[in-house]
Design a protein around this motif. Structure first.
Motif, PDB file in Angstrom:
ATOM      1  N   SER A   1       1.046  -1.251  -0.167  1.00 21.28           N
ATOM      2  CA  SER A   1       0.081   0.031   0.201  1.00 21.28           C
ATOM      3  C   SER A   1       0.774   1.430   0.034  1.00 21.28           C
ATOM      4  CB  SER A   1      -0.868   0.132   1.186  1.00 21.28           C
ATOM      5  OG  SER A   1      -0.172   0.043   2.286  1.00 21.28           O
ATOM      6  N   GLN A   2       2.228   1.140   0.281  1.00 17.44           N
ATOM      7  CA  GLN A   2       3.213   2.307   0.284  1.00 17.44           C
ATOM      8  C   GLN A   2       4.246   1.917  -0.632  1.00 17.44           C
ATOM      9  OE1 GLN A   2       3.938   3.676   4.225  1.00 17.44           O
ATOM     10  NE2 GLN A   2       1.935   3.936   5.068  1.00 17.44           N
ATOM     11  N   HIS A   3       4.782   2.940  -1.248  1.00 19.12           N
ATOM     12  CA  HIS A   3       6.098   2.545  -1.794  1.00 19.12           C
ATOM     13  C   HIS A   3       6.939   3.783  -1.986  1.00 19.12           C
ATOM     14  CE1 HIS A   3       3.379   4.305  -4.730  1.00 19.12           C
ATOM     15  NE2 HIS A   3       4.369   4.714  -5.330  1.00 19.12           N
TER      16      HIS A   3
ATOM     17  N   LYS B   1      -4.779  -3.288  -6.323  1.00 16.77           N
ATOM     18  CA  LYS B   1      -4.647  -1.919  -5.859  1.00 16.77           C
ATOM     19  C   LYS B   1      -5.853  -1.114  -5.939  1.00 16.77           C
ATOM     20  CE  LYS B   1      -0.570   0.493  -6.250  1.00 16.77           C
ATOM     21  NZ  LYS B   1       0.218   0.307  -5.107  1.00 16.77           N
TER      22      LYS B   1
ATOM     23  N   ASP C   1      -8.224   0.125  -2.577  1.00 22.35           N
ATOM     24  CA  ASP C   1      -8.238   1.625  -2.321  1.00 22.35           C
ATOM     25  C   ASP C   1      -6.910   2.225  -2.223  1.00 22.35           C
ATOM     26  OD1 ASP C   1     -10.869   2.284  -2.941  1.00 22.35           O
ATOM     27  OD2 ASP C   1     -11.660   1.679  -1.094  1.00 22.35           O
ATOM     28  N   HIS C   2      -6.080   1.719  -2.893  1.00 24.68           N
ATOM     29  CA  HIS C   2      -4.441   2.481  -2.566  1.00 24.68           C
ATOM     30  C   HIS C   2      -4.718   3.959  -3.218  1.00 24.68           C
ATOM     31  CE1 HIS C   2      -2.095  -1.748  -2.150  1.00 24.68           C
ATOM     32  NE2 HIS C   2      -2.925  -1.432  -1.301  1.00 24.68           N
ATOM     33  N   GLN C   3      -3.793   4.578  -2.656  1.00 24.51           N
ATOM     34  CA  GLN C   3      -3.624   5.948  -3.377  1.00 24.51           C
ATOM     35  C   GLN C   3      -3.321   6.243  -4.901  1.00 24.51           C
ATOM     36  OE1 GLN C   3      -1.136   7.351  -0.318  1.00 24.51           O
ATOM     37  NE2 GLN C   3       0.584   7.526  -1.445  1.00 24.51           N
TER      38      GLN C   3
ATOM     39  N   ALA D   1       5.267   1.203   6.635  1.00 20.55           N
ATOM     40  CA  ALA D   1       3.951   0.537   5.958  1.00 20.55           C
ATOM     41  C   ALA D   1       3.267  -0.413   7.154  1.00 20.55           C
ATOM     42  CB  ALA D   1       4.485  -0.139   4.809  1.00 20.55           C
TER      43      ALA D   1
ATOM     44  N   GLU E   1       2.066  -3.209   6.266  1.00 18.04           N
ATOM     45  CA  GLU E   1       2.204  -4.551   6.028  1.00 18.04           C
ATOM     46  C   GLU E   1       3.295  -5.097   6.891  1.00 18.04           C
ATOM     47  OE1 GLU E   1       0.690  -2.765   2.139  1.00 18.04           O
ATOM     48  OE2 GLU E   1       1.958  -2.228   3.738  1.00 18.04           O
TER      49      GLU E   1
END
Length: 1574
Positions: A416-418, A605, A609-611, A678, A680
């Motif tokens: 969800s974050q990168h 994704k 609902d990932h940004q 994150a 996760e």
């Protein structure tokens, strides 16, 4: 001697040139170019052997003087001279180039060069001869090469330090001023000849030289992205670069391509392709290109790539060449794709505002690249080349390259974050959209992959029409020109017209109420929206991104209107035309694991609902999946073998490369690298290690993955680093997958400066397949659990006979359903798995989480829905308010049955009128201390004066014989009458006998809004202080209504009290006629009976005086001063009641010249007659008429001694009462009465005046008929004189009048037959009755209107033939018990105040004594022409050419010159010089002067050389538009397009309507001051 001297000059010049060229970077290139002796000899010293050569040399030296050019060209008809001259011209070609470069007037010189060369080189035979004998092609190419050499600079593309490539400098004058175009245009010209082009394509040396020339433009105008500061100076060189590539590279290319259309010309294509590839290889070497393009650089100019692409396309399409035989090796293809791909990525970056610090010019470049004149020489070949590369390269490699170029690799992770090292978070979404959109275009576009020319034209046309409705000319301009002249897509050809009529409907030009004139437009047919709207083509062709939205909005509107889809649709999915066999490899992109991983990741994704993910991303993902299913090759039989279910394959993302089978493949766990923060990271890894080898899967199974240094992770996309090695691997590829193991990346140009982010490994549990994600997505989009139910479970037919249309409307839900159906159709396995998933989904998988997420989504959706509904409601409410406001306030012709916002018809019960001030918002009555006023526009008008007595309008003169004389206009006739009266009668009496204002009368109109006069003054003050440039002059009192913004220039005070006189005044009374007559006389004689006493100066009386001044100043002095004694009070008196007359007459014209329609018309909405009457009455009461001169007495009393009424010899007599204008008398009588007026007094005055009018009608009739008729009537009437109703019988009265008038000399001198008979037929009782009614009707109409305004009584509607009787009974002239069974007799309306025969005798006596001396004039004055027809503008001819041919060479009658800007007045036909200083008088130019004389300040002029109409209104003017349109309903302003133009009658009617209704100021918005200079 001459020869020797100029040879010396040339030698020095040549030497100097060589010196200049030998410095710096030009040297290397020059040596290479000039290696052949042939080249050098072309640039060598000239040796002249004939006079012609000498002559041409000096012509060139002096930059082609016009007389010399003409002299040399005039001898061309001589064949020998022509050949000799052409050879000499070619011999001097290099010299021409050198002179052109040095010229300061290169534009003029260029035109003159082309003027000569086009006549020499357009002849194929001559061109061929010169090519063979004089090496024309060598000379041209070499000269162009030398020309460009002078402005070369080192290319900074790729390897700035070591680059050996040189490019043209676009900042040089040579390119900026297009100095090269005459030479390039000659080259294009000779290439159009097949024999010459053939020689060019066969000559390998020439092709090498030409590719050298083209390579000068390869990579020019390099853009470097500014990362820190905004660029200080925005260079505008980019247009020079685009023009240079189009003219110097693309146009010759299209010329050559036009000769490569048949199989026999294969060899030419092979030659070009071969040397093109060689030049490209040289270019890659020169810029030191290895495998990675330099970051943050882009050039839009790759002419070598485009030459290569277009010749490839032509080879496959027309010459049946095998594509692979002309393609290079894999390594070269990889290099070839890099730069065009870089451009596509940069386009997305520019639209994402990543280049914003480079200024606006970079956006200009991105727009020019796709613009209609450039796209088929730029973006189309680029996309085609990428399609070719994609079809031949490894698809995984290609897809990963695309995402790497678009910088979205890091975004494609399950986490969800990168951390994205090369892109800011704010740009990620638009770049991802860009990458997916590019892939969709790449896979969907068929322009060069199998579409025929006609299909291409149709697709282009549909795309343009879907964005917006288009005019014919803009459509011609927007369809990319196909410079191949024989393709059948020449603008204007049959093919264009036939396609246009097939896809579009023509919307005739209309005039919108707001004043904007629409041109004739083409709009897509319904079936085009239904089956052909192609969003992909629209995206490709939009210069402005908003056009894509515009197309979607129009598509949505169509679907709603036609009931095909109610919601918000997605771009429709369109089945593509089949690919040409050579390009089948392109579809492998859809069946490669890399793409499937991307699609899977993005679906996941979006579901989570990932940004940074949008609906657009989802739309493109689904589009690509659907495209893959459409182009699947899997067979049912293969499928069963490959099925192992989700358990079979743990070591890889997907088992194979086919989308159909990969869709059902379940992915259980994925190892990802995530930032430590994150969510996760907090989770424990699951016990199962079945996916531990996922990391190796991602690095080993997938060849094209990029890994970060030492990461060794399973990040979904770690694309390859060492590109060079990658190249080698691909080139030496074997079947073993071991070869494809990727080495970790050791260094990266992309890593961001600073410390690397702290990443940690997490394992995500996924347990999804593409199918399961799609089904869950369906639930998410529909907002319901278990919303998807496989349709084939109910109806098995769906699978057996699927009806999947080629074109599908709908939104995301329908798209998902379509995809699932197609997946099930293509594979039984998929069908089974879909059914299984649907059964399983029922219990939600992670119950808490999903419900929470869904709840959030549902809440969000619900809130959105509610917000949307609220917004719709507000919009609807606003629209309805706006509509009602438009109908009431604006001057729009709303249907007659609308309830008008009339000022005059307030409710009768109202005791005091209440007004709303639009500035302070307070409501209240108008008082003497704080008066309220109506916002009004006062304007002088001569419209009434243009009425004529014939229905047909006059025609605009278009020959010398046709001239218009104004003697028969209403204004001229009234002028003649007044001057005739003034000759023979007392001046003051004359001024009461007529009305003025036919020319220069003051018309008062209002928008209907009121304001306090003190509020208005402060509003004006604020306007004065407002520095914003307004279209009006505040110093002249002009302003716009604060509420509706309608133009105004004064405020008319509202008289305190009720708008409409109270019931008290309207009660019918039983007073006798005699009593009423006395009361009227008394009231008129009572001075100062006006409630507002002038002596006590109140605010109201001050304002009334001020508005009276405004009214007087509105018109010129000459239109209000008719007295022989200047400044006479009679003048003011005449002017004031004439203002009332003008307004009543104009309202009558607005109603169509009669009152048959009844009711209140739109003119009623603008009418402010009630308030105007109060102001005029107040001022009229200041001038009391001597009681002995009051016409009222002459009308109602008998005089004992008639002779005393006649003036004595010295003194001029008064105007006889029968010569008085009755309507003027009515206004005088009413305005002399104290206001408010009693209804009974009004009726009394009307009855009395009607007796005079009827007598005048009979007198005029008696003059018009013959002597025999007169004696017959005299006799007939005498017999009936003693009957009971003799005084109501026209025969009796006529007989009596004839008897009385024949005592004088009125009927004598019949010798002059001027006005004896109106028709040769004898008078019948019917025709006499009609004449009498027609004579009286104008008076009845004006009186009825006046009654309507003063007392608020509605006007009844009626048939035309019964108008007289209806108006008569409405005015109280007809007894109420009157029976209308027998034919109506107008005389029955008569009610005589005194015995009729006595009073008639008295009236006739005045005339008798006058006609004894002046019989002719006496007769002329009796016959009043009262039947004026409606005013019209001049009738224009059908074809504009008729006007143009006559007027554009016509000499002006004032200055006797042919005007530079001729114009003609459309009111009277006068020919004038626009802006002509020759006809200027006292600082006024002729048009302004004419507008004052002809229209009292309003002028309507047709500009002959521009076909447009300008309106002059006072000190302002505006361009109105054109009433002449071409066959497609378009204007041709300034006659630029040269199309035949035809009259648009609807527009002309609108123009006429605006003139008559005085609404130019309100409807036309773009006004500017003319400073008397027109």
């Amino acid at each position: 001697m001459v020869f020797r001297s100029h040879l010396l000059v040339l030698a020095l010049w040549q030497f100097k040139e060589d010196q200049d060229g030998s410095q710096g970077l030009g040297k290397r290139k020059r040596v290479k170019l000039s290696s052949g002796t042939k080249d050098q000899s072309i640039m060598d010293v000239l040796k002249h052997k004939s006079f012609l050569e000498e002559l041409l040399f000096w012509t060139i030296k002096y930059e082609f003087p016009q007389k010399m050019v003409t002299f040399l060209l005039n001898m061309l008809p001589d064949q020998e001279y022509k050949v000799a001259f052409t050879k000499t011209f070619v011999q001097h070609y290099a010299f021409i180039m050198k002179t052109l470069k040095k010229s300061h007037e290169s534009d003029t010189m260029s035109n003159r060069i082309v003027h000569i060369s086009v006549q020499l080189f357009s002849n194929e035979e001559l061109a061929r001869q010169v090519t063979e004998e004089c090496q024309l092609l060598d000379i041209m190419v070499t000269v162009l090469l030398y020309m460009m050499e002078s402005c070369l600079i080192k290319s900074e593309l790729q390897d700035e330090e070591n680059s050996l490539h040189v490019v043209v400098n676009c900042g040089e004058a040579l390119l900026k001023n297009n100095t090269y175009w005459p030479l390039v245009s000659d080259f294009i010209n000779i290439l159009s000849h097949q024999s010459v082009a053939k020689r060019f394509l066969e000559d390998h040396g020439l092709l090498v030289t030409w590719m050298n020339f083209v390579s000068f433009f390869q990579g020019m105008n390099l853009n470097k992205r500014e990362l820190n500061e905004h660029v200080e100076f925005e260079s505008q060189t980019y247009y020079a670069a685009f023009a240079a590539e189009l003219e110097a590279c693309a146009q010759p290319m299209w010329g050559l391509l036009s000769h490569c259309k048949i199989r026999e010309t294969q060899e030419y294509t092979r030659n070009v392709v071969r040397y093109c590839l060689e030049a490209l290889q040289d270019w890659f070497d020169a810029i030191n290109f290895v495998d990675e393009p330099a970051p943050n650089q882009v050039t839009f100019h790759l002419p070598l790539h485009r030459y290569y692409a277009m010749f490839l396309s032509k080879a496959v399409k027309c010459q049946e060449l095998d594509l692979d035989s002309v393609l290079p090796d894999q390594e070269m293809l990889m290099k070839l794709m890099i730069h065009p791909l870089q451009i596509q990525a940069s386009l997305a970056e520019i639209h994402s505002n990543m280049w914003v610090r480079n200024g606006l010019q970079i956006k200009g470049q991105a727009m020019t690249y796709v613009q209609s004149h450039f796209c088929n020489s730029m973006i189309d070949p680029d996309i085609y080349l990428l399609q070719v590369c994609a079809s031949r390269l490894d698809p995984d490699y290609f897809i990963s390259s695309v995402f790497e170029r678009f910088k979205v690799v890091d975004l494609l992770t399950m986490a969800s974050q990168h951390q994205n090292t090369v892109l800011d978070a704010e740009h990620e979404r638009s770049m991802l959209e860009g990458a997916l959109t590019f892939l969709v275009i790449l896979l969907s576009l068929r322009l060069h992959l199998g579409m025929s020319d006609d299909e291409i034209l149709r697709a282009e046309m549909v795309a343009q029409l879907c964005m917006n409705d288009r005019t014919h000319s803009s459509l011609l301009d927007l369809i990319p020109e196909n410079p191949n002249p024989k393709s059948g897509i020449i603008p204007g050809s049959y093919s264009f017209e036939s396609v246009l009529s097939a896809v579009a409907d023509f919307k005739a030009p209309v005039f919108e109420p707001g004043g904007s004139m629409q041109q004739g437009m083409y709009t897509p047919k319904a079936e085009v929206w239904d089956q052909e709207f192609d969003p992909v083509m629209v995206i490709l062709r939009t210069v402005y991104r908003r056009d894509v939205q515009s197309a979607m909005d129009r598509y949505t509107a169509f679907l709603k209107q036609s009931g095909k889809f109610p919601g918000n649709p997605w771009p429709p999915y369109k089945k593509r035309t089949s690919l040409h066999p050579s390009y089948k490899g392109l579809m492998r992109l859809l069946h490669c694991k890399t793409l499937h991983i991307v699609l899977f990741t993005l679906l996941y994704k979006i579901l989570m609902d990932h940004q940074n993910l949008s609906e657009h991303v989802l739309c493109m993902v689904l589009y690509l999946i659907e495209l893959g299913l459409e182009n699947s090759t899997e067979d049912e039989s293969d499928e069963e073998t490959s099925v192992g279910g989700p358990e079979r394959c743990h070591d890889s993302w997907f088992p194979g490369s086919n989308l159909v089978s990969n869709m059902r493949h379940f992915i259980n766990y994925v190892r990802v690298r995530v930032p430590e923060t994150a969510p996760e990271v907090k989770r424990d890894s699951p016990a199962s290690t079945s996916s531990d080898n996922l990391g190796s899967l991602q690095s080993s199974r997938r060849p094209k993955v990029l890994q970060r240094e030492n990461s060794g992770t399973a990040q979904v996309f770690s694309l390859v680093a060492e590109r060079r090695k990658k190249f080698q691997e691909i080139i030496n590829r074997s079947n073993s997958e071991a070869n494809q193991v990727v080495r970790p990346k050791t260094s990266s140009k992309w890593s961001a400066p600073g410390s690397a982010p702290q990443l940690t490994t997490a394992i995500l549990e996924i347990k999804e397949s593409i199918l399961s994600l799609l089904i869950k997505l369906h639930h998410k989009l529909s907002g319901k659990q278990n919303s998807y139910y496989p349709p084939w479970l109910d109806d098995i037919e769906i699978l057996i006979q699927p009806e999947i249309p080629k074109y599908s409307h709908g939104d995301g839900i329908t798209a998902v359903e379509r995809i699932l159906l197609k997946a099930a159709l293509q594979s039984r396995m998929n069908k089974r798995i879909i059914e299984e998933i649907c059964r399983k989904v029922t219990p939600p998988v992670p119950p808490k989480k999903i419900t929470a997420a869904e709840k959030k989504t549902l809440d969000k959706e619900e809130r959105r829905q509610k917000a949307r509904e609220r917004q719709q409601k507000l919009l609807a409410e606003f629209a309805s308010r706006q509509k009602s406001f438009m109908e009431t306030a604006m001057d729009v012709d709303s249907p007659e049955n609308d309830i008008p916002m009339e000022i005059t018809t307030a409710e009768l019960q109202v005791s005091e009128a209440v007004y709303d001030c639009v500035i302070c918002g307070q409501s209240g009555p108008s008082s003497e201390d704080r008066p309220t006023g109506l916002v009004v526009l006062l304007q002088a008008s001569s419209v009434l004066g243009q009425c004529r007595d014939n229905v047909e309008p006059k025609k605009l003169p278009i020959t010398e014989e046709e001239q218009i004389y104004p003697w028969d206009t209403c204004a001229a006739v009234h002028d003649v009458r007044l001057s005739l009266l003034q000759r023979y009668f007392k001046d003051s009496s004359c001024l009461l006998a007529v009305s003025i204002g036919w020319e220069g009368g003051v018309y008062v109109q209002t928008c209907g809004h009121t304001l306090h006069i003190d509020c208005h003054k402060s509003y004006m003050e604020s306007l004065r202080n407002d520095q914003v440039l307004q279209g009006f002059s505040v110093d002249k009192g002009e302003f716009t209504c604060p509420l509706c913004r309608q133009f105004a220039n004064s405020v008319l005070p509202c008289y305190p009290g009720s708008n409409v006189e109270n019931n008290l005044w309207q009660r019918p009374s039983n007073k006798s006629m005699q009593d009423l007559i006395k009361e009227v006389e008394e009231l008129q004689g009572r001075p100062g009976a006006f409630p507002v006493s002038i002596s006590s100066e109140t605010n109201l009386s001050k304002e009334m005086e001020s508005v009276m001044k405004d009214i007087k100043n509105t018109t010129q002095k000459k239109y209000r001063d008719y007295s022989k004694t200047p400044g006479s009070p009679d003048n003011d008196f005449l002017f004031m009641y004439s203002v009332a007359r003008t307004n009543l007459e104009l309202e009558l014209i607005h109603r169509g010249g009669n009152l048959c329609s009844g009711g209140a018309s739109t003119a009623g909405k603008r009418s402010c007659l009630n308030q105007l009457f109060h102001v005029l009455a107040l001022h009229m009461r200041l001038y009391s008429i001597d009681s002995e001169y009051n016409p009222w007495k002459k009308l109602t009393q008998l005089v004992e001694d008639m002779n005393s009424q006649l003036g004595n010899e010295e003194q001029q007599p008064e105007v006889p009462i029968l010569y008085h204008d009755v309507t003027s008398l009515l206004l005088i009588q009413i305005l002399m009465m104290p206001q408010p007026l009693h209804k009974e007094h009004f009726t009394c005055i009307v009855k009395v005046l009607f007796t005079l009018l009827y007598t005048q009608a009979l007198a005029a009739l008696s003059v018009k008929c013959s002597e025999e008729d007169r004696s017959a009537w005299k006799h007939m009437g005498a017999l009936k004189k003693n009957t009971c109703d003799a005084e109501k019988s026209y025969e009796v009265l006529l007989s009596f009048i004839i008897n009385e008038l024949s005592k004088g000399k009125l009927y004598h001198e019949e010798g002059t037959q001027e006005c004896v008979m109106i028709s040769p037929i004898a008078w019948s009782p019917e025709s006499m009755e009609k004449y009498l009614q027609d004579f009286c009707l104008p008076f009845l109409r004006i009186t009825s209107l006046l009654q309507h305004h003063l007392f608020g009584e509605d006007l009844p509607s009626c048939q035309e033939e019964e108008e007289f009787s209806v108006l008569a009974s409405c005015l109280g002239l007809l007894p109420t018990f009157y029976q209308t069974e027998h034919p109506f007799i107008s005389a029955s309306c008569l009610e005589w105040p005194v015995p009729p025969f006595d009073i008639i005798t008295q009236w006739c006596f005045e005339i008798k004594s006058f006609t004894e001396r002046h019989a002719e004039q006496g007769k002329a004055l009796l016959i009043q022409e009262s039947r004026w027809k409606l005013p019209h503008l001049l009738q224009l001819p059908e074809n504009y050419n008729t006007i143009f041919q006559y007027y554009h060479r016509k000499t002006c009658s004032v200055c006797t010159k042919v005007p530079k800007d001729p114009a003609v007045c459309l009111v009277c036909g006068t020919f004038v010089c626009l802006k002509g200083l020759c006809c200027k008088q006292q600082s006024y130019c002729e048009c302004v002067l004419h507008s004052q004389n002809c229209g009292a300040g309003t002028g309507i002029f047709l500009l002959i050389n521009a076909s447009v109409i300008i309106i002059i209104r006072g000190h302002r003017f505006c361009l109105w538009g054109s009433v002449y349109l071409d066959a497609h309903g378009e204007e041709d302003r300034d006659l630029r397009r040269g199309k035949p133009l035809y009259i648009c009658k609807e527009r002309y009617k609108v123009l006429e309507q605006q003139w008559i209704s005085h609404t130019f100021d309100h409807i036309n918005k773009r006004w500017g001051p003319h400073y008397n200079g027109l």
